[in-house]
Write a protein that holds these residues in place. Sequence first.
Motif, mmCIF file in Angstrom:
data_model
loop_
_atom_site.group_PDB
_atom_site.id
_atom_site.type_symbol
_atom_site.label_atom_id
_atom_site.label_comp_id
_atom_site.label_asym_id
_atom_site.label_seq_id
_atom_site.Cartn_x
_atom_site.Cartn_y
_atom_site.Cartn_z
ATOM 1 N N TYR A 1 0.825 -1.209 0.000
ATOM 2 C CA TYR A 1 0.000 0.000 0.000
ATOM 3 C C TYR A 1 0.857 1.257 0.000
ATOM 4 O O TYR A 1 0.594 2.197 -0.737
ATOM 5 C CB TYR A 1 -0.983 -0.022 1.184
ATOM 6 N N LEU A 2 1.899 1.251 0.833
ATOM 7 C CA LEU A 2 2.804 2.405 0.831
ATOM 8 C C LEU A 2 3.342 2.628 -0.584
ATOM 9 O O LEU A 2 3.391 3.757 -1.072
ATOM 10 C CB LEU A 2 3.980 2.165 1.786
ATOM 11 N N TYR A 3 3.718 1.552 -1.230
ATOM 12 C CA TYR A 3 4.272 1.682 -2.578
ATOM 13 C C TYR A 3 3.245 2.299 -3.525
ATOM 14 O O TYR A 3 3.536 3.245 -4.252
ATOM 15 C CB TYR A 3 4.725 0.313 -3.106
ATOM 16 N N GLN A 4 2.026 1.767 -3.504
ATOM 17 C CA GLN A 4 0.986 2.280 -4.394
ATOM 18 C C GLN A 4 0.725 3.771 -4.170
ATOM 19 O O GLN A 4 0.528 4.517 -5.106
ATOM 20 C CB GLN A 4 -0.338 1.520 -4.177
ATOM 21 N N TRP A 5 0.706 4.174 -2.903
ATOM 22 C CA TRP A 5 0.368 5.570 -2.619
ATOM 23 C C TRP A 5 1.515 6.508 -2.929
ATOM 24 O O TRP A 5 1.298 7.656 -3.296
ATOM 25 C CB TRP A 5 -0.011 5.743 -1.137
ATOM 26 N N LEU A 6 2.742 6.028 -2.711
ATOM 27 C CA LEU A 6 3.879 6.949 -2.781
ATOM 28 C C LEU A 6 4.606 6.924 -4.114
ATOM 29 O O LEU A 6 5.442 7.767 -4.384
ATOM 30 C CB LEU A 6 4.860 6.649 -1.636
ATOM 31 N N LYS A 7 4.250 5.962 -4.982
ATOM 32 C CA LYS A 7 5.055 5.844 -6.208
ATOM 33 C C LYS A 7 4.979 7.098 -7.064
ATOM 34 O O LYS A 7 5.950 7.480 -7.683
ATOM 35 C CB LYS A 7 4.673 4.588 -7.007
ATOM 36 N N GLU A 8 3.821 7.784 -7.069
ATOM 37 C CA GLU A 8 3.719 8.970 -7.913
ATOM 38 C C GLU A 8 4.552 10.138 -7.369
ATOM 39 O O GLU A 8 4.745 11.131 -8.055
ATOM 40 C CB GLU A 8 2.257 9.402 -8.085
ATOM 41 N N PHE A 9 5.056 9.997 -6.145
ATOM 42 C CA PHE A 9 5.898 11.054 -5.591
ATOM 43 C C PHE A 9 7.389 10.781 -5.825
ATOM 44 O O PHE A 9 8.246 11.398 -5.205
ATOM 45 C CB PHE A 9 5.596 11.228 -4.099
ATOM 46 N N GLN A 10 7.642 9.837 -6.701
ATOM 47 C CA GLN A 10 9.012 9.561 -7.158
ATOM 48 C C GLN A 10 10.026 9.162 -6.089
ATOM 49 O O GLN A 10 11.207 9.478 -6.210
ATOM 50 C CB GLN A 10 9.559 10.765 -7.945
ATOM 51 N N PHE A 11 9.569 8.464 -5.072
ATOM 52 C CA PHE A 11 10.549 7.877 -4.169
ATOM 53 C C PHE A 11 11.260 6.738 -4.893
ATOM 54 O O PHE A 11 10.681 6.108 -5.785
ATOM 55 C CB PHE A 11 9.866 7.349 -2.900
ATOM 56 N N SER A 12 12.500 6.493 -4.542
ATOM 57 C CA SER A 12 13.177 5.363 -5.168
ATOM 58 C C SER A 12 13.792 4.436 -4.121
ATOM 59 O O SER A 12 13.892 3.233 -4.337
ATOM 60 C CB SER A 12 14.249 5.852 -6.149
ATOM 61 N N ALA A 13 14.154 4.990 -2.963
ATOM 62 C CA ALA A 13 14.773 4.145 -1.931
ATOM 63 C C ALA A 13 13.665 3.475 -1.122
ATOM 64 O O ALA A 13 13.386 3.849 0.016
ATOM 65 C CB ALA A 13 15.667 4.996 -1.032
ATOM 66 N N TRP A 14 13.040 2.474 -1.737
ATOM 67 C CA TRP A 14 11.847 1.893 -1.128
ATOM 68 C C TRP A 14 12.108 1.196 0.193
ATOM 69 O O TRP A 14 11.277 1.231 1.096
ATOM 70 C CB TRP A 14 11.139 0.950 -2.121
ATOM 71 N N ASP A 15 13.289 0.579 0.318
ATOM 72 C CA ASP A 15 13.579 -0.071 1.595
ATOM 73 C C ASP A 15 13.638 0.965 2.715
ATOM 74 O O ASP A 15 13.156 0.732 3.821
ATOM 75 C CB ASP A 15 14.889 -0.866 1.519
ATOM 76 N N ASP A 16 14.209 2.122 2.414
ATOM 77 C CA ASP A 16 14.257 3.189 3.411
ATOM 78 C C ASP A 16 12.836 3.641 3.771
ATOM 79 O O ASP A 16 12.532 3.904 4.933
ATOM 80 C CB ASP A 16 15.054 4.390 2.876
ATOM 81 N N VAL A 17 11.996 3.742 2.750
ATOM 82 C CA VAL A 17 10.600 4.145 2.998
ATOM 83 C C VAL A 17 9.935 3.132 3.938
ATOM 84 O O VAL A 17 9.329 3.494 4.946
ATOM 85 C CB VAL A 17 9.810 4.242 1.674
ATOM 86 N N TYR A 18 10.095 1.834 3.621
ATOM 87 C CA TYR A 18 9.431 0.809 4.436
ATOM 88 C C TYR A 18 9.992 0.788 5.858
ATOM 89 O O TYR A 18 9.261 0.560 6.819
ATOM 90 C CB TYR A 18 9.572 -0.580 3.801
ATOM 91 N N ASN A 19 11.305 1.031 5.967
ATOM 92 C CA ASN A 19 11.922 0.983 7.297
ATOM 93 C C ASN A 19 11.469 2.126 8.202
ATOM 94 O O ASN A 19 11.532 2.011 9.419
ATOM 95 C CB ASN A 19 13.446 1.000 7.177
ATOM 96 N N LEU A 20 11.026 3.228 7.581
ATOM 97 C CA LEU A 20 10.541 4.363 8.369
ATOM 98 C C LEU A 20 9.458 3.936 9.356
ATOM 99 O O LEU A 20 9.342 4.511 10.447
ATOM 100 C CB LEU A 20 9.923 5.419 7.451
ATOM 101 N N VAL A 21 8.677 2.967 8.920
ATOM 102 C CA VAL A 21 7.518 2.512 9.674
ATOM 103 C C VAL A 21 7.882 2.170 11.130
ATOM 104 O O VAL A 21 7.136 2.480 12.049
ATOM 105 C CB VAL A 21 6.900 1.295 8.940
ATOM 106 N N ASP A 22 9.030 1.543 11.321
ATOM 107 C CA ASP A 22 9.425 1.322 12.712
ATOM 108 C C ASP A 22 10.731 2.017 13.096
ATOM 109 O O ASP A 22 11.522 1.495 13.866
ATOM 110 C CB ASP A 22 9.435 -0.171 13.103
ATOM 111 N N SER A 23 10.947 3.199 12.542
ATOM 112 C CA SER A 23 12.092 4.024 12.939
ATOM 113 C C SER A 23 11.693 4.916 14.109
ATOM 114 O O SER A 23 10.525 5.011 14.461
ATOM 115 C CB SER A 23 12.529 4.954 11.805
ATOM 116 N N LEU A 24 12.685 5.594 14.628
ATOM 117 C CA LEU A 24 12.420 6.602 15.651
ATOM 118 C C LEU A 24 11.745 7.803 15.018
ATOM 119 O O LEU A 24 11.947 8.090 13.836
ATOM 120 C CB LEU A 24 13.745 7.062 16.274
ATOM 121 N N SER A 25 10.974 8.527 15.824
ATOM 122 C CA SER A 25 10.357 9.767 15.361
ATOM 123 C C SER A 25 11.436 10.718 14.859
ATOM 124 O O SER A 25 12.512 10.815 15.452
ATOM 125 C CB SER A 25 9.618 10.441 16.511
#
Lengths: 436, 436
Positions: free
Chosen positions: A262-286
């Motif tokens: 879902y994150l991928y579907q929503w964010l792909k139009e915003f041209q993110f490319s480092a997808w692993d970093d995006v997914y890891n944000l989910v359980d990163s520190l604030s």
Amino acid sequence: MVDKLKIQIADQFPFLDNKKLLLATSGGLDSMVMAHLFQQLHHDIALAHCNFQLRGVESFGDQKFVQDFADTNKIPVYVTQFDTLAFAKDYKLSTQVAARDLRYNWFYELLESENFDYILTAHHADDNIETFLINLSRGTGLEGLTGIPAENGNIIRPLLAFSRDEIAQYAHDHGIEWREDSSNASEKYLRNKIRHDLVPLLKELNPQFISSFQKTQSYLQQSEAMVEDASIMVYQQVVRQEEDEIYIDLKQLLRLPNYKSYLYQWLKEFQFSAWDDVYNLVDSLSGKQVYSSNFRLIKDRDFLILSPINFEEQQQEYLISQGVQDVKIPLKLSFCKVNDISVSANTAIFVDEDKLDYPLILRKWQEGDVFQPFGMEGKSKKLSKFFKDEKFSLLEKENCWILCSGEAVVWIVGYRQDERFKIQSTTQNILKIDLQ
Amino acid sequence: MVDKLKIQIADQFPFLDNKKLLLATSGGLDSMVMAHLFQQLHHDIALAHCNFQLRGVESFGDQKFVQDFADTNKIPVYVTQFDTLAFAKDYKLSTQVAARDLRYNWFYELLESENFDYILTAHHADDNIETFLINLSRGTGLEGLTGIPAENGNIIRPLLAFSRDEIAQYAHDHGIEWREDSSNASEKYLRNKIRHDLVPLLKELNPQFISSFQKTQSYLQQSEAMVEDASIMVYQQVVRQEEDEIYIDLKQLLRLPNYKSYLYQWLKEFQFSAWDDVYNLVDSLSGKQVYSSNFRLIKDRDFLILSPINFEEQQQEYLISQGVQDVKIPLKLSFCKVNDISVSANTAIFVDEDKLDYPLILRKWQEGDVFQPFGMEGKSKKLSKFFKDEKFSLLEKENCWILCSGEAVVWIVGYRQDERFKIQSTTQNILKIDLQ
């Protein structure tokens, strides 16, 4: 093939009857056969040919070929020439993508200005198979396997049910002439390899391969539409948009085992490319964040917050002097003095030139921008309010350009004109500004 | 390859550590390499070999080969023999599907009876590519392209990231012996053609084809999960289940442009095949209906109503005489006198044989059936209520078998035992009934 096409149209595209059809005509085998077929069927057609000027004298040869064919057969024809390489360079596009953008933009302009109902292109079944296999060989997602749609808004592809062999046979039977299609060499090598080696092998495994493949692709299209449905339904539950930012509720998102999709579907139009970093944000520190070219995604307690970042382009202003007729960057605008106003679409406005302060300024919107919406005399409205009322997405807001005269907004380009610059009975010089 | 597998396990299957692993071992290249690898990694393993008796003496050769390997390497080994052809004939299955069902059923039995944690199979990357291309050549939907999952409940496929070449190289380097895999000739012809002709061509187009393909397949798996999400979310909005029937609200359904895809997703498990007839029901007159082998879909004003139809099987009763040890149709049940009861799963019950009225009757449930749920002394409950409380789907209800002693329910097979036949301190003869 004429009969088969007739049935195909009655069945799949009955709405084409008695409509004005614009046929995209490169001069290659497929488009010449399409032109011949639609002439046989007595549709109201015209041809449109783009000269991309990519192969020098050859390109002009194609152009002349299409023009001669149209003249001989008494079919109206529209021709245009593009400096494709310059356009590609300006917009940092591949030549192929640039040519496609130029082509379709021009088709849509013709559709509107010449009152055509539909644009027809000559893509056929083998095009879809080849594209599928090219994408498969390179690695792709579902969207790379679903093929080009037979119907997409005003664009219709009536030959998708026909194979290249059928089309070539028809050309042979009716003595139709054509010129070799233009396409770049490496793409051509790949297509040829697939056409001559891979597809025959698949047909050997299953003689009905083409028709099975068409079923496969229609199933995949159905799946793709359901993926889109799921994406929207979950978005509505999990995401809220506020002014300039969107908030993704992590508590709700993480209930989904496949939240990454879902994150991928929503964010792909915003041209993110480092997808692993995006997914890891989910359980990163604030406070942890990931950037795309124009957006920032930040973890903030129970939310991922997406916001635009102001890069140079967002700050940059483009100046337009009096007398300039065409602007190509950052948008294609044309400026033209006219004697009268005509009914206008959102893509053109008419203004009182004497009220303008040159140079005009083309820029992105800023917090605090205010305008007077056309038709609302004396009332001003914040741009941020306008965007909200019009339900602009975050991306639409960021991509929106504002044409200004000094501090005053003249046009929210492509959306709404300002009241203050409109034509009045006292206007002496009318300027038409066109978005292409 | 040992190191790569070690990393792979740490990364993707960390839960395998210190667990009891049952390795499906045909004796072919892939499974012998898997056995060797897991032995090198010092996991707690045992081998399981099925002899499907499909190739006479050769099958027994495979069996002996695996047994010898296990003995030499001091690995526990389980072996079983199946009359695959008879099973296929009884259940009207292809030999291949019969073998698969037999294999996995037996693996699950071993998992439970011998306390294994996971079943490992030796599928590798090329298996997935070949299956993808076979399905593509024949025509398929998304589910035919997503490949076999690396993790599916208790079944783990740790070699999916490895190519056949890597596995063969490892066998060569370590002098591992194997027997040719059994598979039927036409399937083998197809796979060979794909392996030797089609896949090399794809690798020629892109030398990184295998790893691109793995990405493709993981994207498609994500899409498939989203299709499933969409199907469920729309089902919850549009469908309601009542007793024996499900009601599809057409007013709501037809708001979706792609409503056919949803009908297909919901109804495919009910074995409809005339899909165009199903789709046409949507705008038929009330009363029009379409049948599958066991279900009827009827248009009733604003609804499509799905209900089971009582074919012979639904009415049929199977009698089980005293002393019978194995029943194979309509279910596989075994009856065995035991001296004591052990902890039992839902797949086995212990009953007081002296309370049974022979012959026992195995039949589908009927309206009005009542039982006394185990643990609820003296209280009876309608089966229809039980199904509702347990949230049985329509299909689950229709597929559910009831074991009866006269009129009295002994067991809702696989779900709940009846209180009246349970073991008590006075019980003299204990009968264990096992669902396989």
